[in-house]
Design an enzyme around this catalytic site. Structure first.
Site, PDB file in Angstrom:
ATOM      1  N   HIS A 137      57.934  33.289 101.616  1.00  0.00           N
ATOM      2  CA  HIS A 137      59.066  33.181 102.549  1.00  0.00           C
ATOM      3  C   HIS A 137      58.883  34.128 103.729  1.00  0.00           C
ATOM      4  CE1 HIS A 137      60.048  36.677 100.053  1.00  0.00           C
ATOM      5  NE2 HIS A 137      60.865  37.095 101.017  1.00  0.00           N
ATOM      6  N   ASP A 139      61.540  36.478 106.081  1.00  0.00           N
ATOM      7  CA  ASP A 139      62.881  37.017 105.875  1.00  0.00           C
ATOM      8  C   ASP A 139      63.896  36.337 106.795  1.00  0.00           C
ATOM      9  OD1 ASP A 139      62.022  38.823 103.929  1.00  0.00           O
ATOM     10  OD2 ASP A 139      61.475  40.315 105.446  1.00  0.00           O
ATOM     11  N   HIS A 287      55.589  36.180 103.100  1.00  0.00           N
ATOM     12  CA  HIS A 287      55.152  37.122 102.071  1.00  0.00           C
ATOM     13  C   HIS A 287      55.668  36.712 100.707  1.00  0.00           C
ATOM     14  CE1 HIS A 287      58.898  38.622 103.859  1.00  0.00           C
ATOM     15  NE2 HIS A 287      59.197  39.116 102.654  1.00  0.00           N
ATOM     16  N   ARG A 302      63.906  48.321 102.420  1.00  0.00           N
ATOM     17  CA  ARG A 302      63.452  47.488 103.538  1.00  0.00           C
ATOM     18  C   ARG A 302      64.397  47.632 104.723  1.00  0.00           C
ATOM     19  NH1 ARG A 302      63.710  41.164 102.806  1.00  0.00           N
ATOM     20  NH2 ARG A 302      65.498  41.343 104.199  1.00  0.00           N
TER      21      ARG A 302
HETATM   22  C1  SIN Z   1      60.746  41.048 100.469  1.00  0.00           C
HETATM   23  O1  SIN Z   1      60.625  39.905 100.054  1.00  0.00           O
HETATM   24  O2  SIN Z   1      61.208  41.293 101.573  1.00  0.00           O
HETATM   25  C2  SIN Z   1      60.311  42.220  99.606  1.00  0.00           C
HETATM   26  C3  SIN Z   1      58.857  42.229  99.357  1.00  0.00           C
HETATM   27  C4  SIN Z   1      58.452  43.191  98.283  1.00  0.00           C
HETATM   28  O3  SIN Z   1      59.337  43.719  97.578  1.00  0.00           O
HETATM   29  O4  SIN Z   1      57.263  43.442  98.119  1.00  0.00           O
END
Ligand code: SIN
Length: 311
Positions: A137, A139, A287, A302
C-alpha cells in the site's frame, strides 16, 4: 470527471502479462540521476529503489544544501534509510517539517501514553495486536491529497523479523507493456478507507467521519509532481474499483495492476536495527510491513508529510 466505458484489453495481452514477470530491465533514466552526492555518503540497496544515507544527523537542523541533496536522493532512490539516529519525538517532527506541513491521522487510536506530538502515529504490535500493515500500500490514498512522504522510526523491535519492504511504482509502470500502458493511462480509480479502517468501526463513528473523508478518485497512473515520471497508483489496501469499468473487469484489471508491486525486481527490503529511520516518497512507492514476529513486540512511530492532489 468523465466516466468512459472501456473495452477490456485483448486476452492475448492479459495472458502474456499475467504469466510472466517484468519483461524489460528496470529503466532509471532521468536528468538528475547519477549526479554525485557531496553532503553525505549514499549506498544503493537495489537498482532503482532504496539507499542508505550515512553522515547526516537527523537531530540537527538541515542546511539548505543538505536538504536539497536529501530531497534529490529521495526522488532518485524513493526510500532513504538512516542508521542509529535515536531521535526524540520533537527531532523526528522537526526533520519531517523540512518537507512541509505534517498530517494527523484521523483514525489512529488516541492512547494514554501517546507521544506529545499529535502528528506522531504510533504503530504498536505485540501479543494482543498483530501487525496488519502486511499488504502492499501507499499511505492514506483515501485522502484527496495523500501524503508526500512518511518518516518511520524504530522504537522497539523483535529479535528477528519485522522487516519493511518497499516497491518502486515508477519502475512498475515503466515495465508495463505499451498496450497495457495505453489502456490504463487516463483511467481513474476510487480510493476509500471504509474497507480497512472502517471495518471494525461502530456505525456512528463511521457516519461522523464520512463527510470529512468521502471516497475519492485518483488517476490510475500518476505523474510525480517533482520528477515528472509516471507511476502506477493503485493499491490493494485502499483502491476500490476503476471508474467506468464493470465490477468484473475492474477486479481483473486491478488484480493485474496490484500484482506489479509483488515483483522483487522493483523492490528493496530493510532490516531494522535500534535507532533506525526510513523516509519514503509516498507518491512513488508502496510498502509492506512483514508481520512475521508475533507475539513479540514491534513499536514504530510514523510521521507523514502533507502531499498534493495526484494528477
Ligand atoms: C506503515 O505501513 O506505514 C508501517 C510500516 C512498518 O511498520 O514497517
Amino acid at each position: 470527471m468523465t466516466t468512459v466505458e472501456r473495452p477490456a484489453p485483448s486476452s492475448s495481452v492479459r495472458l502474456i502479462d499475467t504469466i510472466a514477470g517484468p519483461r524489460v530491465a528496470n529503466r532509471t533514466s532521468s536528468d538528475w540521476q547519477h549526479l554525485p552526492y557531496t553532503r553525505f555518503d549514499l549506498e544503493p540497496m537495489a537498482p532503482t529503489i532504496g539507499a542508505v544515507v550515512a553522515g547526516v544527523s537527523m537531530a540537527d537542523e538541515l542546511d539548505r544544501e543538505t536538504f536539497a541533496e536529501l530531497n534529490r536522493a529521495l526522488l532518485e532512490w524513493k526510500v532513504l534509510f538512516f542508521r542509529k539516529q535515536n531521535l526524540t519525538h520533537p527531532q523526528h517532527a522537526a526533520f519531517a517539517r523540512n518537507w512541509g506541513e505534517l498530517e494527523s491521522h484521523p483514525f489512529a487510536r488516541v492512547r494514554s501514553d501517546q507521544p506529545d506530538e499529535p502528528e506522531v502515529l504510533r504503530l504498536e504490535k505485540g501479543p494482543d495486536v498483530v501487525g496488519r500493515e502486511n499488504l502492499w500500500h501507499s499511505d492514506v490514498t483515501w485522502r484527496l491529497c495523500p501524503s508526500l512522504g512518511s518518516i518511520l522510526r524504530a522504537i522497539e523491535l523483535p529479535a528477528v523479523g519485522g522487516d519493511t519492504l518497499f516497491c518502486d511504482m515508477s519502475a512498475a509502470y515503466d515495465c508495463l507493456s505499451d498496450e497495457v500502458k495505453q489502456y490504463v493511462d487516463g483511467m481513474f480509480a476510487v480510493h476509500d478507507w471504509i474497507t480497512t479502517f472502517g471495518r471494525g468501526m461502530d456505525p456512528a463513528t463511521r457516519d461522523r467521519l464520512r463527510p470529512d473523508f468521502p471516497a475519492v478518485e485518483h488517476p490510475v497512473v500518476r505523474t510525480h509532481p517533482e520528477t515528472g515520471r509516471k507511476m502506477l497508483y493503485v493499491n490493494i489496501a485502499f483502491t476500490q474499483h476503476i471508474v467506468g469499468l464493470s465490477q468484473a473487469d475492474s477486479d481483473e484489471l486491478l488484480a493485474y495492476l496490484y500484482r506489479q508491486a509483488s515483483f522483487p525486481e522493483y523492490q528493496c527490503r530493510f532490516k531494522w536495527a535500534s535507532g533506525d529511520v526510513a523516509f519514503w516518497d509516498n507518491r512513488s512507492t508502496q510498502h509492506y510491513a512483514s508481520s512475521d514476529y508475533f507475539p513479540q513486540r514491534r513499536v514504530m512511530d510514523r510521521i507523514t508529510i502533507v502531499g498534493d492532489r495526484p494528477y
